[in-house]
Design an enzyme around this catalytic site. Structure first.
Site, PDB file in Angstrom:
ATOM      1  N   CYS A   1     -15.135 -19.496 -13.088  1.00 20.80           N
ATOM      2  CA  CYS A   1     -15.553 -20.572 -13.990  1.00 20.80           C
ATOM      3  C   CYS A   1     -15.216 -21.941 -13.395  1.00 20.80           C
ATOM      4  O   CYS A   1     -15.810 -22.340 -12.409  1.00 20.80           O
ATOM      5  CB  CYS A   1     -14.916 -20.361 -15.372  1.00 20.80           C
ATOM      6  SG  CYS A   1     -15.738 -21.286 -16.676  1.00 20.80           S
TER       7      CYS A   1
ATOM      8  N   HIS B   1     -16.028 -14.479 -16.800  1.00 22.00           N
ATOM      9  CA  HIS B   1     -14.573 -14.313 -16.759  1.00 22.00           C
ATOM     10  C   HIS B   1     -14.194 -12.837 -16.706  1.00 22.00           C
ATOM     11  O   HIS B   1     -14.001 -12.208 -17.751  1.00 22.00           O
ATOM     12  CB  HIS B   1     -13.947 -14.922 -18.017  1.00 22.00           C
ATOM     13  CG  HIS B   1     -13.932 -16.412 -18.032  1.00 22.00           C
ATOM     14  ND1 HIS B   1     -12.840 -17.155 -17.659  1.00 22.00           N
ATOM     15  CD2 HIS B   1     -14.900 -17.301 -18.360  1.00 22.00           C
ATOM     16  CE1 HIS B   1     -13.125 -18.445 -17.769  1.00 22.00           C
ATOM     17  NE2 HIS B   1     -14.367 -18.560 -18.197  1.00 22.00           N
TER      18      HIS B   1
ATOM     19  N   GLU C   1     -11.395 -11.570 -16.046  1.00 18.66           N
ATOM     20  CA  GLU C   1     -10.044 -11.342 -16.591  1.00 18.66           C
ATOM     21  C   GLU C   1     -10.081 -11.143 -18.106  1.00 18.66           C
ATOM     22  O   GLU C   1      -9.120 -10.652 -18.690  1.00 18.66           O
ATOM     23  CB  GLU C   1      -9.106 -12.497 -16.204  1.00 18.66           C
ATOM     24  CG  GLU C   1      -9.185 -13.750 -17.074  1.00 18.66           C
ATOM     25  CD  GLU C   1     -10.362 -14.670 -16.745  1.00 18.66           C
ATOM     26  OE1 GLU C   1     -11.262 -14.255 -15.978  1.00 18.66           O
ATOM     27  OE2 GLU C   1     -10.393 -15.800 -17.270  1.00 18.66           O
TER      28      GLU C   1
END
Lengths: 728, 234
Positions: free
Chosen positions: B91, B199, B201
């Site tokens: 990002c 993302h 994660e």
């Protein structure tokens, strides 16, 4: 000159007399400005205090109740969360983007001041009709302000409300609730220790937000209100993010004795509140405060509401370390004064004392008004007027119209602009009955929601407030969490009008009564009066923020149907409750009659049932706006699973479908569990009846059916269609 | 470095970063050791992978990533990449890598001019990279996006070369932001630097809605494990 200045600052002649009596002399210019903000309605709660003191505030899990930056609630021993709601209504009308943005900034700092890391936000928003172009601009500005500020500081916006009603057209409501988790230790806002340093850190002090608490938040609006734009603060989310990280590092390193954020009232507020609480005093060196622009008057410096600032009280030996931590995070930090044992707030400018007033006089001895209140006569007329309960021409058409009405339709347009996932804790997010937030690094979660129904409160403020408390608790319980605490944001008109004051008194009484039975003490909140423009008040709108606890985040119950072949069970009984309903308003264009009457014992039993049922059910969702039909459709659309329902044949079809009787919930479970579910409900005295089963690609009711994809289309595009039509 | 050592992941913390803890948590859950690296440092600690996390570094003032590329640590990150070390920008990290010239192109405002936080589907176009080796070619991953400036753009010549080289590693199945080539994630020429807007994660746990992000993060750890196992030294 001083004889008229106090009125411009929002103080009455009587209040000025009180100040002169207390000081034994005329106040200086700067002192008068400080009194004007600290004794403002917004900061002093002078009209509401007499009523708020009757609210239940104590409970086993309540570690800190009202009066501090935020309430503190124990989740499990050793783990606590902070919870609070605030309004930023007036600023958001005058300047929607910055008004909404700084509304977030303010509540986040409240949470931070308790030593908690902010981990979730809810926005409870109320606007006029989305068909009004001016409202569309307000919506855009507010949503963009929330998105811009909340995303940037890295705190997820996980839910809230967006309600449309004409009465909010000239007085939108922007209420923001924030959840925090204590990371290292709980802090307090006490300015202890004679000789300790007071360090101001964060942004510089400028001319923005002069008199925000007094001239803006504590007065009605009229045609000239847009001239008050300089009273709205300007937010800088980057600095707020640094302020969060620096503050938490200061706490982790045990470097501060106490601290408090600067919000309404600017520097005046923490200097007098922190010392008043601790029984100390403070000497402030005006020239030590770092300013954004030259030539600011002392009174401007003392009441400026420039954002992103905190005041820390620090032992002299730790001052250098505190400044080093702030400096690492790129924040200006300066010693602006010393704690004394004088009991007074003194401000020195070029060696001259320009302010010398008892801290308690500013912080605690403001006027308290027992405002006269009286039940307005129009209430009888409204309650006697047509409630709009007639059956619609076509049930299916009415159902689809309700599903696409802006109040019911999906708010995805707004919440998809908010980061709602950061921190890896959002188990149930926007669009759910309540957001379920897993605490960082732990198994426990809290469920949080905000609810309010201005229409019900307009028809009957006592019942309306009780219904809001009940709905918020029910929404939390639907996730399987046990509701344990309430924060409230009380949005009302001008308290100097006896009719408005009656609405307020009745609503507070209703909140107190319902919270006492449901075991959800009030841990604090906010009162926003003067929500009037050109003499027309908003609906009385208490917004209830309820927090519940779930021992295991992975056990949270979703609102969506999850699989085919589940039994659908209705808990509770449907009555004829269409007064003030979404059906009456949208289909029959009528707001009259009386709202539903809450059976609080039935509600408590339902909540106990839902909490105990969590391991047995596959989904749970409560019928509220739009009744059973809308509730069923929301669960079906969310899960992409159809359903067949046989609604109550003893009722008229439109009543069975759209009645908004409280204390009901729809749960689903595998057929093997149905008997167990019914047993649990029976044990608590909650009626339970199997009304259908999930599966297929249609919503099939006794009287009509709709393809799931058509229902989804209505639900998902209802709001955006209305908003884009306004722009065309 | 000894063989079979636990992969060490360094996460750079800029003022204004906000996804750093999520990256740490997800990499740790996959078995990595992690270390936070302050942006003001001039050298990297002993790490195998450098992660530039999401957020708003330096407030994203001026232009996303435009100030962060001048943070002192970025010189060391450039050296790490130049030496073949792995770098992952997520990002805002992707935006910073483009500004720093470690990845081609730039990230413009989303078509639609709105911030978007939503689940997205990514097709793995090249499973033969250090960041995608756990994926099947063409596998579709469910990973969320969360950005205002994710509309990747690059000149035609570079674009053609990147497509031919398989540097468009991840493509959106439904382009949410106007990104050229539907690109969600791209690598540099050497294949050791990946920038992606989604993302991963945030998608390493079924309870949060998807475990597909672990395919990306796990692939990097596999790569590091293989390289330490086969070469022994770095």
């Amino acid at each position: 000159m001083i004889s008229t200045l106090h009125r411009e600052l929002g103080l009455t002649d009587g209040e000025l007399e009180q100040i002169v009596d207390r000081l034994g002399r005329e106040p200086t210019h700067t002192e008068l400005a400080m009194f004007s903000v600290m004794w403002s309605e917004h900061c002093s709660y002078k009209s509401s205090r007499n009523h708020l003191k009757n609210l239940p505030t104590e409970g086993d899990r309540i570690l800190v109740g009202p009066g501090e930056g935020a309430g503190i609630i124990e989740v499990v021993p050793g783990v606590a969360v902070a919870w609070k709601i605030e309004s930023h209504n007036h600023p958001s009308f005058v300047e929607p983007f910055n008004g909404a943005a700084t509304g977030i900034g303010g509540i986040v700092r409240d949470i931070l001041s308790m030593g908690a890391r902010p981990i979730a936000l809810l926005d409870s928003l109320r606007f006029g009709s989305p068909d009004d172009p001016k409202t569309r601009l307000l919506i855009d500005g507010v949503v963009h302000g929330i998105s811009s500020y909340g995303n940037s500081i890295g705190v997820p916006t996980v839910g809230g409300e967006m309600v449309f009603e004409d009465c909010y057209a000239e007085n939108p409501l922007v209420n923001v609730a924030c959840l925090g988790v204590i990371e290292h230790k709980q802090m307090n806002g006490r300015g202890e220790g004679d000789g300790n340093a007071a360090i101001l850190f964060g942004s510089s002090t400028g001319r923005d937000g002069i008199g925000g608490a007094s001239v803006l938040a504590s007065a009605e609006f009229d045609e000239d209100s847009l001239d008050k734009r300089p009273s709205v603060q300007v937010g800088d989310p980057f600095t707020e993010k640094l302020l969060i990280e620096a503050s938490l590092e200061l706490i982790r390193s045990d470097l501060v004795v106490g601290f408090q954020d600067l919000g309404a009232g600017g520097i005046s507020c923490p200097t007098c509140e922190m010392t008043s609480k601790a029984g100390t005093g403070i000497d402030v060196e005006l020239e030590s405060i770092h300013l954004r622009e030259p030539g600011m008057e002392p009174f401007e410096v003392m009441i400026s509401e420039s954002q992103e600032r905190m005041l820390a009280v620090v032992e002299p030996s730790r001052v250098d370390e505190v400044i080093a931590v702030c400096s690492k995070w790129g924040l200006e930090a300066r010693v602006i004064g010393r704690i004394t044992d004088s009991g007074n707030v003194r401000v020195l400018s070029d060696g001259e004392v320009i302010v010398d007033v008892p801290a308690a006089a500013l912080a605690e001895e403001g006027p308290v008004y027992d405002r006269p209140y009286e039940r307005p006569s129009w209430i009888d007329e409204v309650q006697a007027s047509a409630p709009g309960v007639e059956a619609p021409g076509d049930l299916k058409t009415a159902f689809l119209e309700l599903l696409g009405s802006p109040r019911i339709a999906s708010k995805r347009w707004a919440w998809s602009q908010y980061d709602h996932m950061i921190f890896l804790g959002t188990i149930e997010g926007p669009g759910s009955d309540a957001a379920v937030i897993r605490l960082p690094g732990r198994d426990e979660a809290v469920a949080i929601t905000t609810d309010g129904n201005g229409r019900y409160c307009y028809l009957d403020p006592y019942e309306g407030a009780r219904l809001a408390v009940a709905e918020a608790a029910r929404n939390v319980a639907c996730t399987g969490a046990r509701p344990v605490a309430v924060t409230n944001c009380l949005n009302f008109g001008n308290p100097e009008k006896p009719g408005v004051m009656w609405q307020f008194a009745e609503a507070v009484r209703g909140i107190g009564d319902a919270c006492a039975v449901l075991g959800t003490p009030v841990t604090g909140g906010n009162v926003s009066f003067y929500n009037e423009t050109n003499g027309r008040a908003i609906y009385p709108t208490p917004v209830i923020g309820t927090l519940g606890i779930l021992d295991d985040a992975s056990a949270a119950v979703p609102m969506s149907f999850t699989s085919d072949g589940d039994d659908v069970i209705l808990l509770g009984t449907t009555g004829v409750d269409l007064g003030g309903s979404e059906f009456a308003t949208v289909i029959n264009d009528s707001v009259g009659g009386s709202p539903p009457t809450l059976d609080i014992d039935a509600e408590r039993a339902l909540i106990e049932t839902l909490v105990e049922l969590a391991p047995l059910v596959t989904s749970a969702h409560d019928p509220s706006d739009g009744g059973l039909a809308v509730s069923i459709a929301e669960s079906a659309v969310a899960g992409g699973v159809g359903v067949r329902i046989d609604e109550d044949a003893d009722l008229e079809p439109h009543v069975a479908l759209f009645s908004e009787t409280p204390s009901r919930a729809v749960v689903t479970c595998t057929p093997a569990s149905t008997e167990a579910v019914v047993q649990v409900a029976r044990k608590h005295g909650t009626p339970a009846r199997r009304i259908g089963s999930t599966g297929g690609d249609k919503l099939i009711f006794a009287t009509f059916e709709v393809a799931l994809c058509d229902a989804r289309e209505r639900y998902e595009t209802g709001l955006t269609k209305r908003l884009s039509a306004t722009m065309a | 470095m000894t063989s079979l050592a636990t992969p060490r992941v360094g996460v750079v913390l800029f003022p204004g970063s906000n996804c750093e803890q999520d990256c740490v948590r997800s990499f740790r859950a996959l078995g990595a050791e992690t270390e936070m690296i302050w942006h003001g440092e001039k050298s990297l600690p002993d790490v195998d992978l450098v992660v530039l996390p999401g957020g708003f570094a330096h407030g994203d003032y001026l232009r996303t990533g435009a100030l962060a590329r001048f943070s002192p640590i970025m010189t060391a990150v450039e050296e790490h990449a130049a030496g073949g070390g792995l770098v992952l920008g997520i990002c805002n990290g992707f935006q910073i890598l483009c500004e720093a010239g470690l990845l081609p192109g730039a990230l413009r405002k989303n078509v639609g001019l709105k911030f978007i936080c939503a689940w997205a589907e990514l097709r793995v176009e090249n499973a033969d990279t250090a960041f995608t080796r756990r994926a099947q070619p063409g596998q579709v991953l469910k990973v969320p996006i969360n950005h205002f400036e994710g509309n990747w753009y690059v000149d035609d010549e570079t674009r053609e070369r990147m497509v031919a080289n398989g540097q468009i590693v991840l493509r959106y199945t439904a382009n949410p932001n106007g990104s050229l080539e539907d690109a969600a994630g791209i690598t540099n020429d050497g294949g050791n630097v990946l920038g992606m807007m989604p993302h991963p994660e945030r998608a390493c746990e079924a309870l949060l809605g998807s475990e597909d992000g672990a395919v990306i993060l796990g692939s990097v750890l596999d790569t590091l494990g293989l390289s330490s196992a086969t070469s022994g030294v770095r």
